[in-house]
Design a protein around this motif. Structure first.
Motif, PDB file in Angstrom:
ATOM      1  N   VAL A  68      -6.199   6.950  -1.761  1.00  0.00           N
ATOM      2  CA  VAL A  68      -5.060   6.066  -2.072  1.00  0.00           C
ATOM      3  C   VAL A  68      -5.461   4.930  -3.003  1.00  0.00           C
ATOM      4  N   SER A  69      -6.702   4.477  -2.888  1.00  0.00           N
ATOM      5  CA  SER A  69      -7.064   3.383  -3.788  1.00  0.00           C
ATOM      6  C   SER A  69      -7.305   3.895  -5.209  1.00  0.00           C
ATOM      7  N   THR A  70      -7.496   5.180  -5.342  1.00  0.00           N
ATOM      8  CA  THR A  70      -7.636   5.761  -6.682  1.00  0.00           C
ATOM      9  C   THR A  70      -6.290   6.170  -7.258  1.00  0.00           C
ATOM     10  N   TYR A  71      -5.495   6.879  -6.448  1.00  0.00           N
ATOM     11  CA  TYR A  71      -4.286   7.491  -6.984  1.00  0.00           C
ATOM     12  C   TYR A  71      -3.006   6.728  -6.640  1.00  0.00           C
ATOM     13  N   GLY A  72      -3.106   5.825  -5.723  1.00  0.00           N
ATOM     14  CA  GLY A  72      -1.915   5.035  -5.415  1.00  0.00           C
ATOM     15  C   GLY A  72      -0.859   5.778  -4.645  1.00  0.00           C
ATOM     16  N   GLU A  73      -1.183   6.938  -4.141  1.00  0.00           N
ATOM     17  CA  GLU A  73      -0.238   7.626  -3.265  1.00  0.00           C
ATOM     18  C   GLU A  73      -1.019   8.347  -2.183  1.00  0.00           C
ATOM     19  N   THR A 116       0.857  -1.182   0.000  1.00  0.00           N
ATOM     20  CA  THR A 116       0.000   0.000   0.000  1.00  0.00           C
ATOM     21  C   THR A 116       0.891   1.229   0.000  1.00  0.00           C
ATOM     22  N   THR A 117       0.401   2.343   0.481  1.00  0.00           N
ATOM     23  CA  THR A 117       1.216   3.556   0.531  1.00  0.00           C
ATOM     24  C   THR A 117       1.759   3.703   1.947  1.00  0.00           C
ATOM     25  N   PRO A 118       2.764   4.558   2.127  1.00  0.00           N
ATOM     26  CA  PRO A 118       3.367   4.637   3.459  1.00  0.00           C
ATOM     27  C   PRO A 118       2.349   4.996   4.547  1.00  0.00           C
TER      28      PRO A 118
END
Lengths: 828, 828
Positions: free
Chosen positions: B778-783, B729-731
């Protein structure tokens, strides 16, 4: 003689058409791999590639991936050609994009994950989900169809592969080993697994050592040895290595195809020979050493620096897409070099003539049922464990060796399941030492290396797997379980820490797969930890460590169980339960030494089912509130607690003592933390809300605090356990060194029960004198005082038998054997 | 080319007199070994042996011992002949009696332990103490003179040996490897250590693979391969194997002597060549493969069963002395077969012509100072760590990569100690990935395998030791430290569990040697765990495990230290402290990613020296009691805590918040448990006695409970930490998944502070909305959302800067770098 180098396979195995198609299929897999690493959108590159099509965080490992894809397409070919059942273990598990790409191309992926369909929209989803929040991991993870091996932590590919192959005569396990992974200890010894594989009843492992030369930032050791040393090493390990080396795709396809044909034929010949004529000598199985460039077919150079065939290809070969617009171009160029228009139609479907290269149905490696072992899992046929019960007429008066009793049960489980061939016992040369020797009346140790006339209990058909490598035992067992079979791992308690990290990874696998709908539960991984901390008096400090339980408790409650049966009948009950359970890690800690027995079988079953209970026969608080709760978990702590209670009841007849025994450690946690946890109400009713609790614990004392700190009566809880004080000494003295002995337990209780009056001081002084006397005795005679060695419980039916003061020797306990000759084998 | 089999050494190297004397010396060692295992009294058998002369508990391992003795006497010969400095590593550590016997014969033992004198009384003491309460362990333990290797847990002999040889050009480390041990993973890969040994600056390792054929109850794998495979294996590993095989003592002495001469000459030739002409190619070092009967010279048969050359000799070959009187006779016969009267005079002294065979002074292997490395240890020359400080004008506003900063410090330590050659850095291919790359401006990676023109930072002279085997890194480092040098091991946090059990053994070694008067303290074993659990968002679940700290905490407080520096300057201060410390295991957990910096160097030194402290600049309770204590340990928890405090102060300006940061985890324990522990008074003054504490912790939350359950305010302690919820996932999302994020911390505080009034409900609802918004983002943009990524601390000088509500983006934080291209190398 050392085998001469295996001849390099002939070129020309593939027709031009086959070659062209296989190369196209490989390009498709590589294209999809790069797409997963880089793209959010524009999957077929129908419009010019722009920054917005590219993921903001670029993750994944390209370096190993084209090689994994290359192997996959070649395995597909031989699966079809030779009608094989094959699974693919990707040691370099970071090459997740490759395995995902291939299971997508063969159709499995879309069957398991319908949203990732075989069309443009599905391909877009395939790309986006990779290493993306709420998507899939970058490894060959539990989420990847066809995988039984994650490869996040390296070293276990080969032992997993052999574990899968045992008792699966028709299975070929293709096992890719990265040259990075090959440096790990676990991997380096697991090559010797071939001395335990029986070509008659087991399948084959085809190791493919993939030398792509580099780790994260370093060359690999195996890639920088001479060809001759490398060959010699694997001949020495007992294999027949075939080399496939180069970088020109066409040449490499021909070489690989010819080699694949050759190794499959070798395997078939070995199996045919053994299966028609019976096992004679350990065969020299083939293996492939594939040397191909790291990041093969990727960009040769990035920003002027060598990238293909360099460590710079290890992960994402280039990033900085927003700051370097030329990188976007480079990516487009790279992806287009695979000519996607020749691979996928306008709707993103693989062209049928390429799709036809893959096997179908369960021959697809993504859909092989062995890689989702729960599908194949059948219950063990279990004898009734009650049948093996030891007689216990009066608690705490007769002795037995718990693991020896369990051994009889295990022997019959082996016998009952002889036909289904789905149960094995694993351990580092300790089955006999751990007194499970009864199993050798049913089976032998597995051994396909040389056997001498004087050898006993060694045979290629044995079902007890012993190698002095905890890593290999663990890896074999994991592979065996994940492909749908059953097993148990018996180990010295202290040395099970050797596989701490392997346990971690397996527990994570279990936790994750519980929530993957298409994965079926597998049999539990059962540890029997014996030769435990309290009876390493003779082996000393290096053999004393009860910390594996602590380690295990850090993992998800839904997959973890810990049992501390105090005697043989409770061990039987727990053992039966564990072997029937699914998808857990069960840790059983039980002694192997002659020890007092407390519960008859009926009582044992009830006690184990509850997991924790008041031992009425040892308590005298039935008609009133207890003054003190004496709790215990583990066989030695139970013995010491009962001996302490004996003294307490003798010296303080009015004192109301409650004895609580814990078998299932998880009951100590709140029920909100673990499914086995007691409710606060039940916990309070057993441990009271305000009375002192003296808890004698098998392991490090703080584990009990950690489990109970939220309980009402935690403030009154005093725990004795192991505290890293040990040396070579006598059994009881080992306990004294850690203050877990009966004398200290009584003193603990005296210190915490207010109403004992002035007698307490006299008793305490006597106990201290006892300890001094004890120390003098053991340092003079080297064994424990008879009154300690021979102590038995005397309060039959709840009323104290007539007995003398504690300093009188109890000569009536003749059933307690002397320890002489009973030390058993210290490890190694 | 694969080397042709090394020629078997010629017979006839020894004169008849030499042969006779050496055999006598060997008999003396064997006699003393048997005596240790069996006898309480009557050491010289001057009166007929009776039951009362025999120990009641018979412990120890005979099987390997005569072989170890045989090697010792032959090493003594070449030490004298060639004027060598040699230490002896006994992989089969259970063969303790052998090493004790030999150090006694050479005189070292009596010098270290004057009570065990070289006379009858001393011999009696020697026998009695062995594996006897308050005596000595049965292994080659810390108590054994000349030992740096216990061998209780098997697998580390070869890596220890190489660790000892690095930077010790005049040392030859004789390393006996048992064929049981050779099956372990750690051992199997450690043979490759020869690719890291530089004959110019390093000493030599002489491996002696001792095939005695059996483990506890099984043959060994290596003993049951063909001679050719065995030879091929070791040629493949890069050695030149010499075989010494047989069972006739006279023949074997001749063979061994000739072979010893040959291997010493080989080593000298290799070293001379490299030292006169410079390093060119990796040499093929000699090794010895000694095949001798297990339990050699022991009873051939016991009770009609084969004993010599069988697994039955593994431990005590026979016992049951009281029930089988003929066993007493058998023992007497056996011991007399060594003809003690030809070996010892009437006073129990070894005859002078035999004693003369041993080397003298520090050439005795029991007295070689390298085996008591503290004697040779010199301080590192240390640059002032303050020099490497990053500037921190205002806390929490600028970023830095902590390990990169540490790398500069380490680079200069390497430079400062170039001449003394006593510092190395160890790690599994992660030095660069862990951002310590600055060291490569000073040195290279050690590499004596093939080097290609395009390779960077590889050289036989490098001082960074990288092999993808945590076991080998750990073993090398231990060997290096125990022989009096310094080092640091940097590792991914999750994978350090691979060496859990090695850490156990080293910690036990340190604990024991602290209390052995003749042992001198060695440098601490320093772990730098980076690439830690909270930044494995990209690698996912398999790379997430902070449990090594828990594991470490089980060991003795006197040798354990754990540090969690929150930023670069604190890391420098901690690093400096650890590298100067002695005889500890220091665990440092620190991030490598760009992260906010909090303390300037002065503040960092003060904070680290205290180990725990209130961060005044982040707190607003100075003039009153706090309403809540926000505590944190670890870099990510510190960040989240400060961001939470930011929100709390913004929304509840009247709330009094105290921020506490913990660097030294040991301060949490009571001072009665650990020397660094806070007194209850100090703990109470920092954490209050009655206010809610929200503790954000780097590891598993219950560790904090375990450390603090006795503290006054424990009932108000609420800990957030890692709870086995992770994925790719993201940090920030990684933190959210474990409820350790700023939003949850604020909600935790709201739930526990009574006086917040109705506003609390509104804020809580907003925070929940934030979490939903976050997940969607985050689930849309990945960050992560910019407001998360770019958050900085704004309360300079204790007064809140003007700022908007928390849902306003903070665009002023341009100094926070984007994460793109910054993921660094995921492991493997």
């Amino acid at each position: 003689m050392v085998q001469a180098p295996a001849p390099t396979a002939q070129k020309g195995s593939l027709t031009a058409d086959e070659l062209q198609k296989m190369n196209a299929y490989w390009r498709a897999a590589n294209y999809l791999s790069v797409g997963q690493i880089y793209l959010l959108d524009n999957p077929l590159l129908k419009e010019p590639l722009k920054l917005e099509h590219i993921k903001p965080r670029l993750l994944g490992h390209w370096g190993t991936t084209p090689g994994l894809n290359f192997i996959y397409v070649h395995l597909n070919r031989v699966i079809k050609k030779y009608d094989l059942s094959t699974i693919y273990i990707a040691g370099p598990g970071h090459g997740g994009p490759g395995l995902v790409a291939n299971t997508y191309l063969e159709g499995t992926y879309s069957e398991y994950y319908p949203n990732v369909s075989q069309d443009t929209e599905g391909m877009k989803q395939l790309f986006k989900q990779f290493s993306f929040p709420y998507g899939i991991p970058s490894h060959v993870a539990p989420e990847t169809p066809g995988s039984i091996h994650e490869g996040g932590e390296l070293g276990y590919a080969v032992s997993h592969a052999y574990g899968a192959a045992f008792d699966n005569p028709d299975l070929i396990v293709a096992c890719v080993v990265g040259d990075g992974e090959a440096e790990t200890g676990a991997l380096a010894t697991s090559w010797h697994s071939n001395k335990f594989l029986n070509p008659v009843r087991d399948g084959a492992v085809l190791p493919i050592l993939h030398l792509n030369g580099y780790k994260i930032a370093n060359p690999t050791v195996l890639a920088r040895m001479s060809h001759q040393e490398l060959e010699s090493l694997f001949v020495g390990y007992g294999y027949k290595p075939y080399f496939v080396e180069g970088d020109d795709p066409a040449t490499m396809h021909q070489l690989m195809a010819a080699t694949m044909d050759r190794v499959v034929e070798d395997i078939k010949a070995i199996q045919h020979e053994a299966r028609t004529k019976g096992f004679t000598d350990r065969p020299q199985y083939p293996m492939i050493i594939l040397r191909s460039p790291k990041g093969w077919t990727g960009p040769k150079e990035v920003d002027g620096k060598k990238t293909e065939n360099s460590w710079r290809s290890h992960q994402v070969p280039f990033s900085e897409m927003s700051s370097k617009p030329e990188h976007v171009q480079l990516l487009e160029q790279w992806m287009k070099s695979y000519k996607p228009e020749e691979l996928f139609d306008a709707e993103g479907r693989l062209f049928p003539e390429l799709a036809a290269l893959a096997p179908t149905g369960q021959q697809r490696m993504g859909d092989n049922p062995h890689a989702n072992g729960g599908i194949l899992l059948r219950d063990l046929k279990m004898p009734d464990f009650r049948h093996y019960a030891v007689e216990v007429k009066n608690p705490g008066t007769t002795t037995s060796e718990a693991t020896r009793v369990l051994g009889k049960f295990l022997a019959d489980i082996l016998r009952f399941n002889e036909k289904s061939q789905n149960f094995r016992i694993f351990g580092p040369d300790e089955t006999a030492s751990n007194r499970l020797g009864e199993v050798f009346k049913t089976t032998d140790r597995t051994w396909t290396a040389d056997i001498l006339p004087e050898d006993e209990q060694l045979s290629p058909d044995g079902r007890v797997m012993e190698i002095l490598s905890e890593h290999t035992c663990q890896g074999w067992l994991e592979g065996y379980l994940l492909t749908g079979r059953h097993g148990i791992f018996s180990c010295y308690e202290a040395f099970i820490h050797i596989i701490d990290s392997m346990f971690n990874q397996h527990a994570k696998w279990l936790k994750t797969t519980r929530h993957i709908t298409w994965r079926r539960p597998v049999a539990s991984l059962n540890y029997l930890l014996t030769s435990h901390v309290w009876r390493q008096d003779h082996n000393g400090f290096s053999h004393q460590d009860p910390g594996f339980i602590d380690h295990v408790m850090n993992k998800k409650a839904e997959v973890i169980r810990v049992y501390l049966p105090p005697d043989a009948n409770t061990l039987l009950s727990v053992g039966d339960h564990c072997l029937r359970s699914r998808h857990y890690v069960n840790v059983i800690v039980a002694g192997k030494q002659p020890a007092l027995q407390y519960l008859d079988m009926d009582a044992a079953v009830k006690h184990c089912t509850k997991g924790v209970g008041i031992w009425e026969w040892a308590s005298n608080d039935k008609d009133s509130e207890p003054d003190v709760v004496m709790a215990c978990a583990g066989d030695i702590p139970t013995l010491e607690t009962l001996a302490a209670v004996d003294m307490m009841r003798l010296h303080f007849p009015d004192l109301k003592v409650r004895v609580v025994n814990v078998v299932d450690l998880m009951t100590m946690q709140p029920n909100t933390e673990h499914p086995h946890g007691l409710t606060d109400k039940d916990f309070d009713s057993i441990f009271t809300t305000d009375k002192p609790i003296i808890f004698a614990f098998h392991g490090y004392p703080w584990l009990i605090h950690r489990l109970t700190y939220r309980r009402t009566n935690h403030r009154n809880l005093h725990v004795r356990g192991y505290k890293e004080e040990g040396t070579t000494t006598t059994p009881f003295d080992m306990v004294v060194l850690n203050d877990l002995d009966r004398f200290h337990l009584v003193m603990d209780a005296i210190d915490r029960v207010p109403k004992l009056g002035s007698k307490a001081a006299y008793v305490k002084q006597m106990l201290k004198d006892k300890l001094i006397e004890h120390r003098h005795y053991v340092s003079t005679y080297g064994e424990d005082m008879a009154e300690i060695r021979q102590w038995v419980w005397q309060y039959y039916s709840g009323s104290p038998a007539e007995k003398g003061a504690i300093d009188t020797q109890q000569d009536n306990a003749s059933s307690t054997p002397s320890l002489e000759g009973e030390e058993g084998a210290a490890r190694k």
